[in-house]
Design a protein around this motif. Structure first.
Motif, PDB file in Angstrom:
ATOM      1  N   TYR A  67      32.590  22.414  18.793  1.00 18.17           N
ATOM      2  CA  TYR A  67      31.665  22.343  19.930  1.00 18.17           C
ATOM      3  C   TYR A  67      30.553  21.327  19.646  1.00 18.17           C
ATOM      4  O   TYR A  67      30.274  20.434  20.454  1.00 18.17           O
ATOM      5  CB  TYR A  67      31.088  23.747  20.197  1.00 18.17           C
ATOM      6  CG  TYR A  67      29.776  23.715  20.916  1.00 18.17           C
ATOM      7  CD1 TYR A  67      29.708  23.406  22.270  1.00 18.17           C
ATOM      8  CD2 TYR A  67      28.581  23.957  20.232  1.00 18.17           C
ATOM      9  CE1 TYR A  67      28.491  23.341  22.924  1.00 18.17           C
ATOM     10  CE2 TYR A  67      27.364  23.905  20.882  1.00 18.17           C
ATOM     11  CZ  TYR A  67      27.322  23.585  22.223  1.00 18.17           C
ATOM     12  OH  TYR A  67      26.119  23.508  22.870  1.00 18.17           O
ATOM     13  N   GLU A  68      29.946  21.464  18.483  1.00 15.22           N
ATOM     14  CA  GLU A  68      28.836  20.551  18.157  1.00 15.22           C
ATOM     15  C   GLU A  68      29.295  19.108  17.998  1.00 15.22           C
ATOM     16  O   GLU A  68      28.549  18.180  18.308  1.00 15.22           O
ATOM     17  CB  GLU A  68      28.116  21.004  16.893  1.00 15.22           C
ATOM     18  CG  GLU A  68      27.045  22.018  17.205  1.00 15.22           C
ATOM     19  CD  GLU A  68      26.184  22.318  16.004  1.00 15.22           C
ATOM     20  OE1 GLU A  68      26.503  21.837  14.897  1.00 15.22           O
ATOM     21  OE2 GLU A  68      25.199  23.038  16.170  1.00 15.22           O
ATOM     22  N   ALA A  69      30.517  18.919  17.518  1.00 15.20           N
ATOM     23  CA  ALA A  69      31.036  17.554  17.382  1.00 15.20           C
ATOM     24  C   ALA A  69      31.144  16.890  18.750  1.00 15.20           C
ATOM     25  O   ALA A  69      30.912  15.684  18.895  1.00 15.20           O
ATOM     26  CB  ALA A  69      32.389  17.561  16.672  1.00 15.20           C
ATOM     27  N   ILE A  71      29.194  17.603  21.370  1.00 19.09           N
ATOM     28  CA  ILE A  71      27.804  17.290  21.775  1.00 19.09           C
ATOM     29  C   ILE A  71      27.333  16.034  21.024  1.00 19.09           C
ATOM     30  O   ILE A  71      26.759  15.109  21.612  1.00 19.09           O
ATOM     31  CB  ILE A  71      26.877  18.490  21.445  1.00 19.09           C
ATOM     32  CG1 ILE A  71      27.291  19.729  22.226  1.00 19.09           C
ATOM     33  CG2 ILE A  71      25.405  18.113  21.671  1.00 19.09           C
ATOM     34  CD1 ILE A  71      26.753  19.836  23.627  1.00 19.09           C
ATOM     35  N   ASP A  72      27.590  16.023  19.729  1.00 23.57           N
ATOM     36  CA  ASP A  72      27.167  14.907  18.884  1.00 23.57           C
ATOM     37  C   ASP A  72      27.783  13.587  19.389  1.00 23.57           C
ATOM     38  O   ASP A  72      27.094  12.566  19.493  1.00 23.57           O
ATOM     39  CB  ASP A  72      27.597  15.202  17.446  1.00 23.57           C
ATOM     40  CG  ASP A  72      26.979  14.247  16.450  1.00 23.57           C
ATOM     41  OD1 ASP A  72      25.767  14.319  16.241  1.00 23.57           O
ATOM     42  OD2 ASP A  72      27.715  13.400  15.908  1.00 23.57           O
ATOM     43  N   ALA A  73      29.064  13.628  19.721  1.00 24.56           N
ATOM     44  CA  ALA A  73      29.744  12.414  20.195  1.00 24.56           C
ATOM     45  C   ALA A  73      29.147  11.941  21.517  1.00 24.56           C
ATOM     46  O   ALA A  73      28.951  10.733  21.733  1.00 24.56           O
ATOM     47  CB  ALA A  73      31.240  12.683  20.345  1.00 24.56           C
ATOM     48  N   ALA A  74      28.836  12.893  22.406  1.00 21.80           N
ATOM     49  CA  ALA A  74      28.252  12.519  23.702  1.00 21.80           C
ATOM     50  C   ALA A  74      26.878  11.872  23.500  1.00 21.80           C
ATOM     51  O   ALA A  74      26.539  10.884  24.160  1.00 21.80           O
ATOM     52  CB  ALA A  74      28.137  13.751  24.602  1.00 21.80           C
ATOM     53  N   LEU A  75      26.101  12.428  22.578  1.00 18.09           N
ATOM     54  CA  LEU A  75      24.772  11.867  22.302  1.00 18.09           C
ATOM     55  C   LEU A  75      24.910  10.455  21.738  1.00 18.09           C
ATOM     56  O   LEU A  75      24.208   9.529  22.151  1.00 18.09           O
ATOM     57  CB  LEU A  75      24.023  12.763  21.316  1.00 18.09           C
ATOM     58  CG  LEU A  75      23.611  14.148  21.852  1.00 18.09           C
ATOM     59  CD1 LEU A  75      23.219  15.075  20.703  1.00 18.09           C
ATOM     60  CD2 LEU A  75      22.455  14.030  22.848  1.00 18.09           C
ATOM     61  N   ARG A  76      25.823  10.282  20.791  1.00 19.16           N
ATOM     62  CA  ARG A  76      25.994   8.959  20.178  1.00 19.16           C
ATOM     63  C   ARG A  76      26.559   7.951  21.181  1.00 19.16           C
ATOM     64  O   ARG A  76      26.126   6.792  21.209  1.00 19.16           O
ATOM     65  CB  ARG A  76      26.863   9.072  18.929  1.00 19.16           C
ATOM     66  CG  ARG A  76      26.087   9.740  17.799  1.00 19.16           C
ATOM     67  CD  ARG A  76      26.904   9.995  16.553  1.00 19.16           C
ATOM     68  NE  ARG A  76      26.218  10.960  15.720  1.00 19.16           N
ATOM     69  CZ  ARG A  76      25.192  10.707  14.915  1.00 19.16           C
ATOM     70  NH1 ARG A  76      24.738   9.471  14.797  1.00 19.16           N
ATOM     71  NH2 ARG A  76      24.622  11.669  14.226  1.00 19.16           N
ATOM     72  N   ASP A  77      27.501   8.394  22.016  1.00 18.58           N
ATOM     73  CA  ASP A  77      28.052   7.499  23.042  1.00 18.58           C
ATOM     74  C   ASP A  77      26.957   7.019  23.992  1.00 18.58           C
ATOM     75  O   ASP A  77      27.030   5.905  24.527  1.00 18.58           O
ATOM     76  CB  ASP A  77      29.138   8.203  23.868  1.00 18.58           C
ATOM     77  CG  ASP A  77      30.428   8.400  23.076  1.00 18.58           C
ATOM     78  OD1 ASP A  77      30.557   7.811  21.977  1.00 18.58           O
ATOM     79  OD2 ASP A  77      31.305   9.158  23.548  1.00 18.58           O
ATOM     80  N   ALA A  78      25.960   7.874  24.210  1.00 18.57           N
ATOM     81  CA  ALA A  78      24.849   7.512  25.103  1.00 18.57           C
ATOM     82  C   ALA A  78      23.776   6.704  24.365  1.00 18.57           C
ATOM     83  O   ALA A  78      22.758   6.348  24.956  1.00 18.57           O
ATOM     84  CB  ALA A  78      24.238   8.771  25.711  1.00 18.57           C
TER      85      ALA A  78
END
Ligand code: GAR
Length: 187
Positions: A67-69, A71-78
């Motif tokens: 789950y956190e991965a 979220i983390d990927a979405a944050l980094r993609d942004a």
């Protein structure tokens, strides 16, 4: 401008004040993403309606690290560089905190170090405290335990219930959080 990500779980009123405060020339940040663990969080709809990118990922049926991965990927993609938790009601894993070390802040509805965790207003009233308030702090592996960057105080009045006190504190949160996030990103 620095790219801020905001994590929410519900109403998102603190997130709204951060978005609104970001839309000035002097703001050191812009809100690059609002993400939620609750796909139906009211704050997500507000953010989308106000032109902010959103992301939702329910943790249901997934390992917490998976789950956190996401979220983390979405944050980094942004392109997110720093994170503000705004009523995000889930504990972050140590791994997530370590990957973003020193780059996550939270707002908590108590005068830390008093009343870490939940039901802060009921506990302050039950203790007979004369004052309550809110704190903005750096997120570390210890729940509500990182460096306090700023606080605001309100009186506890006779007849206060957790709801009446929460409303008085929330009005202060809305002033405190944008100011402290701005100072934190400028320091
Ligand atoms: C706020 O009062 C915030 O301080 C609190 O939840 C509320 C969220 O309201 N956060 C916590 O209790 C964190 N453990 P909002 O969604 O309208 O910003």
């Amino acid at each position: 401008k620095r790219r801020l990500g905001i994590l929410i779980s519900g109403r998102g009123s603190n997130m709204q004040t951060l978005v609104e405060a970001s839309r000035t020339r002097e703001s050191p940040y812009e809100v690059a993403l609002v993400a939620s663990d609750k796909p139906d969080a009211a704050g997500l709809a507000w953010a989308a309606a106000h032109g902010v990118a959103t992301f939702a990922q329910s943790p249901k049926g997934m390992a917490k690290t998976d789950y956190e991965a996401r979220i983390d990927a979405a944050l980094r993609d942004a392109g997110v560089e720093a994170i503000a938790l705004a009523g995000y009601m889930r504990l972050l894993t140590d791994g997530f905190v370590q990957r973003w070390r020193g780059r996550i802040v939270n707002i908590h509805p108590s005068l830390l170090p008093l009343y870490k965790g939940l039901d802060t207003h009921a506990r302050a009233i039950a203790a007979g405290n004369a004052e309550a308030g809110c704190s903005v702090h750096v997120v570390t592996e210890e729940l509500d335990g990182g460096e306090v960057l700023g606080q605001a105080r309100v009186p506890i009045l006779p007849g206060d219930t957790p709801d009446t006190l929460a409303a008085r504190v929330l009005a202060e949160e809305h002033k405190l959080y944008p100011r402290i996030v701005r100072e934190w990103l400028n320091r």
